[in-house]
Design a protein around this motif. Structure first.
Motif, mmCIF file in Angstrom:
data_model
loop_
_atom_site.group_PDB
_atom_site.id
_atom_site.type_symbol
_atom_site.label_atom_id
_atom_site.label_comp_id
_atom_site.label_asym_id
_atom_site.label_seq_id
_atom_site.Cartn_x
_atom_site.Cartn_y
_atom_site.Cartn_z
ATOM 1 N N ALA A 163 0.833 -1.204 0.000
ATOM 2 C CA ALA A 163 0.000 0.000 0.000
ATOM 3 C C ALA A 163 0.866 1.251 0.000
ATOM 4 O O ALA A 163 0.460 2.292 -0.535
ATOM 5 N N HIS A 164 2.039 1.148 0.593
ATOM 6 C CA HIS A 164 2.947 2.287 0.643
ATOM 7 C C HIS A 164 4.367 1.779 0.811
ATOM 8 O O HIS A 164 4.596 0.669 1.293
ATOM 9 N N ILE A 165 5.326 2.613 0.418
ATOM 10 C CA ILE A 165 6.744 2.261 0.510
ATOM 11 C C ILE A 165 7.465 3.370 1.265
ATOM 12 O O ILE A 165 7.242 4.559 0.998
ATOM 13 N N PRO A 170 16.738 9.536 -0.671
ATOM 14 C CA PRO A 170 16.199 9.875 -1.995
ATOM 15 C C PRO A 170 16.678 8.911 -3.077
ATOM 16 O O PRO A 170 15.916 8.560 -3.988
ATOM 17 N N GLY A 171 17.940 8.478 -2.991
ATOM 18 C CA GLY A 171 18.461 7.550 -3.987
ATOM 19 C C GLY A 171 17.756 6.210 -3.958
ATOM 20 O O GLY A 171 17.527 5.591 -5.008
ATOM 21 N N MET A 172 17.404 5.741 -2.777
ATOM 22 C CA MET A 172 16.659 4.486 -2.673
ATOM 23 C C MET A 172 15.264 4.637 -3.250
ATOM 24 O O MET A 172 14.737 3.709 -3.881
ATOM 25 N N ALA A 173 14.660 5.792 -3.037
ATOM 26 C CA ALA A 173 13.343 6.040 -3.630
ATOM 27 C C ALA A 173 13.431 6.032 -5.153
ATOM 28 O O ALA A 173 12.572 5.460 -5.840
ATOM 29 N N GLU A 174 14.464 6.654 -5.704
ATOM 30 C CA GLU A 174 14.654 6.676 -7.157
ATOM 31 C C GLU A 174 14.855 5.264 -7.699
ATOM 32 O O GLU A 174 14.320 4.917 -8.761
ATOM 33 N N ASP A 175 15.621 4.447 -6.989
ATOM 34 C CA ASP A 175 15.845 3.070 -7.434
ATOM 35 C C ASP A 175 14.538 2.288 -7.404
ATOM 36 O O ASP A 175 14.266 1.476 -8.294
ATOM 37 N N ALA A 176 13.718 2.525 -6.366
ATOM 38 C CA ALA A 176 12.435 1.826 -6.282
ATOM 39 C C ALA A 176 11.540 2.190 -7.460
ATOM 40 O O ALA A 176 10.904 1.321 -8.071
ATOM 41 N N HIS A 184 4.136 8.056 -6.323
ATOM 42 C CA HIS A 184 3.184 8.709 -5.437
ATOM 43 C C HIS A 184 2.927 7.895 -4.166
ATOM 44 O O HIS A 184 2.235 8.372 -3.253
ATOM 45 N N SER A 185 3.479 6.685 -4.117
ATOM 46 C CA SER A 185 3.281 5.808 -2.952
ATOM 47 C C SER A 185 4.565 5.636 -2.154
ATOM 48 O O SER A 185 4.726 4.636 -1.443
ATOM 49 N N ILE A 186 5.471 6.590 -2.261
ATOM 50 C CA ILE A 186 6.759 6.501 -1.563
ATOM 51 C C ILE A 186 6.929 7.699 -0.636
ATOM 52 O O ILE A 186 6.672 8.842 -1.024
ATOM 53 N N THR A 187 7.346 7.418 0.576
ATOM 54 C CA THR A 187 7.720 8.452 1.531
ATOM 55 C C THR A 187 9.159 8.215 1.957
ATOM 56 O O THR A 187 9.509 7.083 2.321
ATOM 57 N N VAL A 188 9.993 9.226 1.888
ATOM 58 C CA VAL A 188 11.386 9.104 2.330
ATOM 59 C C VAL A 188 11.449 9.434 3.820
ATOM 60 O O VAL A 188 11.113 10.551 4.236
ATOM 61 N N ILE A 189 11.847 8.443 4.606
ATOM 62 C CA ILE A 189 12.048 8.626 6.047
ATOM 63 C C ILE A 189 13.456 8.119 6.357
ATOM 64 O O ILE A 189 13.655 6.922 6.553
ATOM 65 N N PRO A 190 14.436 8.990 6.361
ATOM 66 C CA PRO A 190 15.817 8.536 6.558
ATOM 67 C C PRO A 190 16.054 8.045 7.976
ATOM 68 O O PRO A 190 15.174 8.149 8.855
#
Length: 405
Positions: A163-165, A170-176, A184-190
Motif C-alpha cells: 500500500a505504501h513504501i 532519496p536515492g533508494m526512492a529513485e531506485d524503487a 506517489h506511494s513513496i515516503t522518504v524517512i531517513p
C-alpha cells in the motif's frame, strides 16, 4: 490498531547495531497502537530453536531462532533469510494485524508479509533500508542471472503489492521507482538522530579515552559499524598509515565486527599500526556509542568504491549528527551534499589516501573549524533528522495505510 512489524535483525539499545525499529516501535506503542515485532534470535544455541516472546518498552517482541552473523558467506546468508521468511510467515498471519510493516534488508522479508496479508487484504507498508537487489548485484554478491531475475521479480511484487513504501534516502526512492514502484506511494524517512541519547557530559568521552589508553590530545578518528565487503574499512587503515606520518599522535579507533574483520586486522598488523595508531575494538551496545563519539574528534562512514553505495543511509552518519561530531565519508551522494552544504565535515578523496589523511588531520587539529562543524552537525540533527519528527511521519504513514481497503 494492531501492527505486525517485521524486521529480521531487530536490536534493542543493549545490543550493537541499528535501533531504528526499536525507537519507532516504542513510539508507535506510545501512540496507543498494539505493536508486535517479529524478528530473529541470531544466537540461539543456548535458548533452543523455537519462538520466544517478551514485552519491551511497551510492545511485544517475538523472536524465532535463526542463526546469523556478518561473517557468513552469501550462501549461508541466503539460507538464513529463507529460514526466517518461512518460519515467520505463519506466525505473522496468526497475529491478524490491521497493517503489516515489513522492513528490509533482506528483500525476503516481504515474503512473510505477503503470506500474512493474502486473502485478507491486510495493507503492507514496505520499508527499503538498502536498494535490494540493486546493491547485491552491483557488488557481485548475486552473480547468477536466474537468481537476479528472481530477485527482481520479488522486488517488483513487493512494490506493487504494498500500500505504501518507505525509503531511507532519496536515492533508494529513485531506485524503487526505476524498478516498478509508484512514485506517489513513496515516503522518504531517513535514519534519524537520537539527540537526547547522545547529549552526554564530555567527561564520558574523556573517560572512554582513558580506559582505552588514548591520550587526551591525540586526534581521534572513530569508525563504528560493520566490517563488511561493502564497508571497505581497510581504506581507513591505509589512511591511518598516511596520517601517522603527518602527526604521530593520531589514533584511529575502528569498532565493530564482520566478514572483513580479520582482513582489516591483518592489514593494520602488516603496516605496523595495530594496537597503536589503529585500535580495533569489539562492537559496543548502542547505549555506549554516545561515550565513544563524545571522545572522537571526527566520526567516519566509509563504503566500497561503487556508485550503488552512494544512496546509503548509514546509522553512523546520523549518530554523528546527534553527537554533534564532524563526519567524514568517502563517497558521493545525498550525504556528501549535506556535508558540503551544511559544513559538517569532509568528503574524503577515495583514491588518494595521503590527501584524505591531510584532510582529516587539518579538521581534527583546527579547533575553530572542528567546533564549527560540531555545532553545525547538531543543528542539522535537530532541524532535519529528529527521531520524534521522523517517527511521527512513520506513524501517519502506517495509520493512512491501515485505512486503505
Amino acid at each position: 490498531m494492531r501492527i505486525a512489524y517485521l524486521h529480521q535483525y531487530f536490536n534493542t539499545p543493549e545490543q550493537s547495531g541499528s535501533t531504528r525499529s526499536y525507537e519507532f516501535a516504542r513510539r508507535l506503542a506510545a501512540r496507543g497502537h498494539e505493536v508486535h515485532v517479529v524478528t530473529s534470535d541470531r544466537d540461539p544455541d543456548s535458548r533452543g530453536s523455537g519462538w520466544t516472546h517478551a514485552s519491551v518498552a511497551g510492545f511485544q517482541v517475538h523472536r524465532k531462532a535463526v542463526s546469523y552473523s556478518n561473517a557468513m558467506n552469501p550462501i549461508q546468508r541466503i539460507r538464513a533469510f529463507a529460514a526466517f521468511a518461512l518460519s515467520s510467515a505463519r506466525f505473522t498471519r496468526q497475529l491478524r494485524a490491521d497493517v503489516i510493516f515489513a522492513t528490509s534488508t533482506p528483500l525476503t522479508i516481504f515474503l512473510p508479509a505477503w503470506f500474512a496479508s493474502a486473502w485478507r487484504k491486510t495493507p503492507i507498508v514496505f520499508e527499503v533500508r538498502d536498494s535490494w537487489p540493486t546493491v547485491p548485484i552491483a557488488l557481485g554478491y548475486l552473480p547468477n542471472p536466474t537468481a537476479q531475475r528472481l530477485a527482481r521479480a520479488l522486488e517488483r511484487k513487493a512494490y506493487r503489492r504494498s500500500a505504501h513504501i518507505v525509503a531511507l534516502s532519496p536515492g533508494m526512492a529513485e531506485d524503487a521507482v526505476a524498478h516498478g514502484a509508484d512514485p506517489h506511494s513513496i515516503t522518504v524517512i531517513p535514519n534519524a538522530a537520537d539527540v537526547e541519547l547522545f547529549d552526554v557530559d564530555p567527561s564520558r568521552g574523556r573517560e572512554w579515552r582513558r580506559s582505552n589508553g588514548i591520550a587526551e590530545d591525540a586526534p581521534l578518528i572513530v569508525y563504528t559499524g560493520t566490517f563488511g565487503a561493502a564497508n571497505d574499512v581497510e581504506y581507513l587503515v591505509d589512511v591511518a598509515e598516511a596520517a601517522v606520518k603527518i602527526d604521530p599522535r593520531v589514533t584511529f579507533a575502528l569498532i565493530g565486527e564482520g566478514a572483513r574483520l580479520s582482513a582489516v586486522r591483518e592489514r593494520a598488523r602488516d603496516l605496523g599500526l595495530l594496537g597503536g595508531t589503529v585500535r580495533i575494538l569489539s562492537p559496543v551496545p548502542k547505549s555506549d556509542v554516545p561515550a565513544v563519539l563524545s571522545a572522537a574528534d571526527i566520526s567516519t562512514s566509509v563504503v566500497t568504491d561503487n556508485p550503488a553505495m552512494n544512496a546509503n543511509s548509514a546509522n553512523k552518519f546520523f549518530d554523528s549528527l546527534a553527537a554533534g561530531r564532524a563526519i567524514a565519508i568517502n563517497h558521493e551522494g545525498w550525504q556528501a551534499d549535506l556535508i558540503r552544504d551544511r559544513e559538517i565535515g569532509l568528503v574524503l578523496d577515495r583514491t588518494d589516501v595521503s590527501a584524505a589523511a591531510a584532510q582529516l588531520l587539518r579538521l581534527a587539529t583546527d579547533r575553530t573549524w572542528r567546533e564549527s562543524a560540531h555545532r553545525n552537525a547538531r543543528l542539522l540533527a535537530l532541524e532535519q533528522f529528529s527521531r520524534d519528527d521522523l517517527a511521527a511521519l512513520l506513524v501517519e504513514t502506517l495509520e493512512r495505510a491501515a485505512q486503505t481497503d
